[in-house]
Design a protein around this motif. Structure first.
Motif: not given
Length: 200
Positions: A164-165, A167-168, A171-172, A177, A184, A187-188
């Protein structure tokens, strides 16, 4: 004295080979980070490094071996820094927050790291396997840092969180994002802690 040790302009043959290998690695890192792994070719790397094509094969059997060496070098650099910083954190939660902040900022400071470590390996079976191995390496390190009671369940949670991290961050970096690097990282860290907290 054999040719492998005879000095030339003050350097041994081994030192000259090591220098050429370092130049090939640096050239491949730049090409891969800027244009993608498919842009890394033997001739392109040698031209970028300012070396004759024949020097490629004294260090690498093929381009895939070079790519794996670039990946491993980038990973060693990142791990060395993360481990030094995490070691200073006083509690498990602080270790997670510190480790995530270091990781996110490393990706944010040079998007080539993210391209090499997160997105690009998916195009090559060997690199994709190396990325999976890296996730398991991070899971083992996390177990060492945090000493969970249920190591198997903890490993599953860490692998899930790492995906998940990654992919974050992808995308960032792609602009989808609207977060600062610090936001970031926060949030992560919060998401990772939410996933693994039950096993600490």
């Amino acid at each position: 004295m054999g040719s492998t040790t005879r000095p030339y302009r003050g350097r041994t043959a081994e030192e000259r080979r090591a220098e050429r290998r370092a130049r090939l690695l640096a050239a491949a890192l730049e090409l891969w980070g800027d244009q993608g792994w498919a842009a890394v070719t033997m001739r392109g790397v040698c031209a970028h490094a300012g070396l004759n094509d024949r020097y490629f094969y004294e260090s690498f059997a093929d381009v895939e071996q070079l790519l794996l060496a670039v990946y491993d070098q980038a990973l060693r650099d990142l791990l060395g820094y993360v481990e030094r910083v995490v070691a200073t954190a006083p509690t498990p939660r602080e270790r997670i927050r510190t480790g995530m902040a270091v990781f996110v900022h490393a990706m944010a400071s040079d998007s080539r790291r993210a391209r090499i470590g997160l997105a690009e390996p998916a195009g090559s079976p060997a690199l994709e396997q190396r990325r999976r191995d890296t996730y398991h390496l991070f899971a083992r390190l996390a177990r060492d840092w945090l000493r969970p009671a249920d190591e198997e369940a903890f490993t599953v949670a860490v692998l899930f969180a790492l995906g998940g991290v990654g992919e974050l961050i992808i995308n960032w970096l792609g602009g989808t994002l609207a977060l600062t690097p610090d936001e970031l990282a926060d949030r992560a860290s919060g998401l990772v802690l939410g996933v693994i907290a039950p096993y600490l």
